[in-house]
Structure formats: C-alpha cells, structure tokens
Write an enzyme that holds these catalytic residues in place. Structure first.
Site, mmCIF file in Angstrom:
data_model
loop_
_atom_site.group_PDB
_atom_site.id
_atom_site.type_symbol
_atom_site.label_atom_id
_atom_site.label_comp_id
_atom_site.label_asym_id
_atom_site.label_seq_id
_atom_site.Cartn_x
_atom_site.Cartn_y
_atom_site.Cartn_z
ATOM 1 N N ASP A 17 1.009 -1.221 0.015
ATOM 2 C CA ASP A 17 -0.023 -0.055 -0.100
ATOM 3 C C ASP A 17 0.768 1.023 -0.059
ATOM 4 O O ASP A 17 0.654 2.039 -1.045
ATOM 5 C CB ASP A 17 -0.796 0.151 1.174
ATOM 6 C CG ASP A 17 -1.944 -1.366 1.260
ATOM 7 O OD1 ASP A 17 -2.159 -1.622 0.285
ATOM 8 O OD2 ASP A 17 -2.397 -1.779 2.213
ATOM 9 N N TYR A 195 5.209 -14.654 0.231
ATOM 10 C CA TYR A 195 4.256 -14.955 1.574
ATOM 11 C C TYR A 195 4.696 -16.188 1.923
ATOM 12 O O TYR A 195 5.278 -16.889 1.180
ATOM 13 C CB TYR A 195 2.739 -14.635 1.351
ATOM 14 C CG TYR A 195 2.283 -13.544 0.845
ATOM 15 C CD1 TYR A 195 2.491 -12.394 1.659
ATOM 16 C CD2 TYR A 195 1.723 -13.496 -0.491
ATOM 17 C CE1 TYR A 195 2.070 -10.953 0.971
ATOM 18 C CE2 TYR A 195 1.599 -12.156 -1.105
ATOM 19 C CZ TYR A 195 1.495 -11.018 -0.212
ATOM 20 O OH TYR A 195 0.958 -10.101 -0.710
ATOM 21 N N GLU A 274 1.309 -6.758 -4.987
ATOM 22 C CA GLU A 274 0.789 -5.880 -6.095
ATOM 23 C C GLU A 274 2.007 -5.166 -6.717
ATOM 24 O O GLU A 274 2.484 -5.128 -8.056
ATOM 25 C CB GLU A 274 -0.257 -4.931 -5.798
ATOM 26 C CG GLU A 274 -0.648 -3.813 -6.772
ATOM 27 C CD GLU A 274 -2.089 -3.001 -6.463
ATOM 28 O OE1 GLU A 274 -2.926 -3.627 -6.002
ATOM 29 O OE2 GLU A 274 -2.001 -2.059 -7.063
HETATM 30 O O1 TRH Z 1 3.927 -6.115 0.867
HETATM 31 P P1 TRH Z 1 3.042 -6.880 -0.210
HETATM 32 O O2 TRH Z 1 2.776 -8.055 0.161
HETATM 33 O O3 TRH Z 1 1.857 -5.877 -0.267
HETATM 34 C C1 TRH Z 1 0.542 -6.365 -0.264
HETATM 35 C C2 TRH Z 1 -0.103 -5.974 -1.406
HETATM 36 O O4 TRH Z 1 -0.047 -4.745 -1.873
HETATM 37 C C3 TRH Z 1 -1.659 -6.508 -1.164
HETATM 38 O O5 TRH Z 1 -2.377 -6.135 -2.386
HETATM 39 C C4 TRH Z 1 -2.135 -5.701 0.136
HETATM 40 O O6 TRH Z 1 -3.553 -6.009 0.258
HETATM 41 C C5 TRH Z 1 -1.387 -5.931 1.100
HETATM 42 O O7 TRH Z 1 -0.022 -5.720 1.022
HETATM 43 C C6 TRH Z 1 -1.862 -5.376 2.312
HETATM 44 O O8 TRH Z 1 3.569 -6.897 -1.510
HETATM 45 P P2 TRH Z 1 3.814 -5.715 -2.714
HETATM 46 O O9 TRH Z 1 2.310 -5.373 -3.045
HETATM 47 O O10 TRH Z 1 4.766 -6.509 -3.717
HETATM 48 O O11 TRH Z 1 4.688 -4.641 -2.020
HETATM 49 C C7 TRH Z 1 5.853 -4.792 -1.431
HETATM 50 C C8 TRH Z 1 6.560 -3.617 -1.708
HETATM 51 O O12 TRH Z 1 7.844 -3.657 -0.942
HETATM 52 C C9 TRH Z 1 7.090 -3.009 -3.070
HETATM 53 O O13 TRH Z 1 6.645 -1.756 -3.292
HETATM 54 C C10 TRH Z 1 8.307 -3.179 -3.231
HETATM 55 C C11 TRH Z 1 8.946 -3.154 -1.938
HETATM 56 N N1 TRH Z 1 10.416 -3.735 -1.694
HETATM 57 C C12 TRH Z 1 11.360 -3.021 -1.285
HETATM 58 O O14 TRH Z 1 11.290 -1.752 -1.467
HETATM 59 N N2 TRH Z 1 12.524 -3.692 -0.895
HETATM 60 C C13 TRH Z 1 12.549 -4.951 -0.889
HETATM 61 O O15 TRH Z 1 13.546 -5.527 -0.595
HETATM 62 C C14 TRH Z 1 11.314 -5.750 -0.978
HETATM 63 C C15 TRH Z 1 11.348 -7.370 -1.150
HETATM 64 C C16 TRH Z 1 10.203 -5.138 -1.495
#
Ligand code: TRH
Length: 380
Positions: A17, A195, A274
């Site tokens: 988010d 996850y 996402e």
């Molecule tokens: O963290 P997430 O599982 O986020 C989720 C989804 O957005 C989901 O739709 C929502 O409902 C839930 O959160 C609450 O996975 P996502 O979306 O890939 O977000 C991870 C963020 O972290 C993304 O912006 C990339 C960032 N990231 C980094 O900046 N550094 C890292 O080392 C990693 C692994 C990720």
C-alpha cells in the site's frame, strides 16, 4: 496546472500500500508538477522502502512530497483539490465533513487494487455517492487495458532498466553495493519475495538437488524467515548459505530503487502482492507471482485472469509450463519441485516473452497521467 493533492495511506500489514502510494505521490510531484501531501499512518514502514523518511517526524519533505504522519486526532488543515484514499483507507471524519462543506468539493478518488479481471473495465471510473454527505467518490482501477487506469510507470524507467541490463559493470557495482560478488556465469540467479508458502520446502529441495547451480537472493522478511526454518538455522542478512546446488544469499530489505535493480539483475523473480508484481513485469525478466491470499481463495481468480493475459502470447508448451508452475506456487503445492526443471529449461522463451510483455505494458496507459487527467476533467 498545479493542483494540491492529499493521498491517504493506511499501512495494513505489508509494504504494497505504501509502495504504491509513495510511487504515485512522487510521480505526481516530480513529473506532473503537482503539489502533493502524503498522509501515512506508519512512517516506520515507509522508512523501510524510503530511507530518507524519518519516523520520528510528524511532518517532513521527501523527494518533493510533503510527508505527514496520519495520526489521531487529525489536524485542521487546508483541504486539497484532489483527495485520494489508497485502497479504501477511511478518511478522517473531520476531513470528510470539511470536504462536504467546501464548494466546489474536492475530487475524491478511491485508488483500488490491481486486477487483470475483465470486470475492472466496467467499474473503472464509476461514481459512488456518499450515503449521508453531498460528496461523490470515484473508483480508479489500475489495470492492463486502455479501459482501466493503467499502471504506475515513471518516465525513463525502460531506458534506465535497459542501460542497467546492458552494462555488466553497473550490475557488478550493484552486487558490490550489497556486499556480493556477481553470480557465476553458469548459475541461475533468482530473487525471492513471497508470503509464507507451503510449497517453498519442495522448491528448495528441487533447487538443492538440481543439475545446475542456483543463486537465490532473498531480502530480509517472511521468505528469509521461512528459508531459515528450512535450513534449520537462522540465516542473517549479509550471509550466504550453501545447500547442495543452491546458494542462498540473504540481503537486507532494500529501498525501492535498489529493489528495482535486484529485479533487473536476476534471471527469475519471485514476487507477490501488487507493487513488486508490477515492478517485476516492468523489469522485463521472467516472474513467478504469488497473489495476496484472500478469503475463499478469491486470489486464485485474480491469478487465472492474469495468467490468461500474460501467457496468451506464449507457445502452448511454455504457456502450460508457466501456468502449472505459478498455479502450483499459489496453491502451495508440495509437488512444485516437479515443475521446476521445465521452468528452468524454458528460460529463454520466458525471457523473450518477458521483454515483449514489458514493452506492451504501456498500452494500458500510465496511471499517474491518467489519474491527473481524470481529476482535472472533474475540476473544470
Ligand atoms: O508487501 P506486499 O505483500 O503488499 C501487499 C499487497 O499490496 C496487497 O495487495 C495488499 O493488500 C497487502 O499488501 C496489504 O507486496 P507488494 O505489493 O509487492 O509490496 C511490496 C513493496 O515492498 C513493493 O513496493 C516493493 C517493496 N520492496 C522493497 O522496497 N524492498 C525490498 O527488498 C522488497 C522485497 C520489497
């Protein structure tokens, strides 16, 4: 024309988010010249993806965006022209009442979650009147087609990615910045962000016993914790662990820009949710997506809709391979290891496809530009 924007982000339990809201805020400010305030209820989580943010400060400017801690009680502030609630984050009552009292009312948008499902086209942009106040909220859906809100893509992204992917010295410098040497030429380099997944032990076993070396780079978090349990001891960020043909390289959680480089540098990226999912597509490298698990397996429908689009341009055999593997990964299949050799052997076809797919993503449109236009039309 410069407008003022308030973006409200509630960090539920992960980073997606705030990742999306921050990207949007930054692009509206730096590329579209908008005046943006980002309200976030958990600045400490924000700092994990943006080190310049200071969780101790209630108000600060980062990269041209005003970052405000979203606390209770909510302060009296001037209203913005455009109000974005990220993913249904409930606006503070006082702010909502002030919106109703102000004429003209601010444009009010709910930025929705991404889905490749076809119903999104019918719901994108729909109005939803507030039950008690003279306000109308509009739903803005990201998506993969021109009839949706498109995807977040900052300008110059493809050029920066291509320059990096063509430049072994830049890649070596990136690995060095993480304290790592580049992987050996014949090793397959995989990034892992997922996850908790009951399929992971079987995949690790397939990698461990495989015929070719695999380097799996894992940022600190759930995946590393699960790998530690599989290895039988804690794997600390900054350390390597060898398990047969598999080398696990544990790294710290990276800033957004560094994480992009990791995706650009790897041969396969396991991503989730996402934002990492979209960034992996934009990285133009093969990906395996784990959808955010939802009640009654609703995420499996999202997964099928994506695979239907993504795999459509592949030959039938490769399509079957990527679909079987990704479905197995999302269904926590203990049989996933059996599908890995086929994925590995289709690497070239998947890589060529990933490049094509990335090149075509712009066809759905640039979300920040589309959103700015959508709001400007309603502010006329
Ligand atoms: O963290 P997430 O599982 O986020 C989720 C989804 O957005 C989901 O739709 C929502 O409902 C839930 O959160 C609450 O996975 P996502 O979306 O890939 O977000 C991870 C963020 O972290 C993304 O912006 C990339 C960032 N990231 C980094 O900046 N550094 C890292 O080392 C990693 C692994 C990720």
């Amino acid at each position: 024309m410069t407008r003022t924007w308030d973006i409200f982000c509630s960090v539920v339990d992960n980073f997606g988010d705030i990742g999306v809201c921050w990207r949007l805020a930054r692009q509206l400010s730096s590329e579209l010249g908008q005046s943006v305030r980002l309200w976030v209820d958990d600045v400490a989580s924000f700092q994990r993806i943006c080190h310049a943010a200071d969780p101790a400060r209630a108000s600060q400017r980062v990269g041209g965006v005003e970052i405000r801690r979203w606390g209770v009680p909510f302060p009296r502030v001037a209203l913005a022209d455009v109000v974005i609630e990220g993913f249904g984050a409930r606006l503070p009552d006082a702010y909502l009442e002030a919106m109703a009292a102000q004429l003209p009312h601010p444009v009010w948008i709910n930025l929705e979650y991404l889905s490749a499902e076809s119903w999104v086209e019918g719901c994108h942009g729909l109005p939803s009147p507030h039950p008690g106040l003279p306000l109308v909220k509009h739903f803005f859906f990201p998506g993969f087609t021109a009839a949706t809100g498109g995807l977040l893509m900052e300008s110059g992204l493809a050029q920066a990615r291509d320059a990096f992917q063509r430049d072994p010295a830049a890649q070596a410098a990136f690995w060095r910045s993480l304290g790592l040497a580049p992987a050996d030429g014949d090793a397959l380099c995989v990034s892992l962000f997922c996850y908790d997944n009951a399929a992971l032990p079987a995949l690790v076993e397939a990698w461990r016993a495989g015929a070719t070396p695999i380097v799996c780079v894992v940022p600190e978090g759930t995946a590393l914790a699960q790998l530690s349990r599989i290895a039988g001891h804690a794997i600390a960020p900054g350390t390597n662990v060898n398990l047969g043909c598999l080398t696990v390289r544990a790294i710290p959680f990276l800033e957004l820009e560094q994480y992009d480089r990791l995706l650009w540098a790897c041969d396969f990226n396991f991503v989730r949710g996402e934002d990492s999912f979209v960034r992996a597509q934009l990285a133009a490298r093969p990906l395996v997506w784990q959808a955010y698990p939802q009640q009654k397996d609703a995420h499996l429908q999202k997964l099928s809709a994506f695979l239907e689009r993504y795999a459509a341009g592949l030959d039938a055999d490769t399509r079957a391979v990527i679909c079987a593997f990704t479905e197995g990964w999302n269904r926590a299949s203990a049989d996933i290891g059996r599908h890995w050799p086929a994925m590995r052997s289709r690497r070239d076809a998947l890589a060529a496809h990933a490049r094509n797919w990335a090149g075509n993503l712009a066809a759905g449109g640039n979300l920040a530009i589309k959103l700015a236009k959508f709001c400007a039309d309603r502010l006329k």
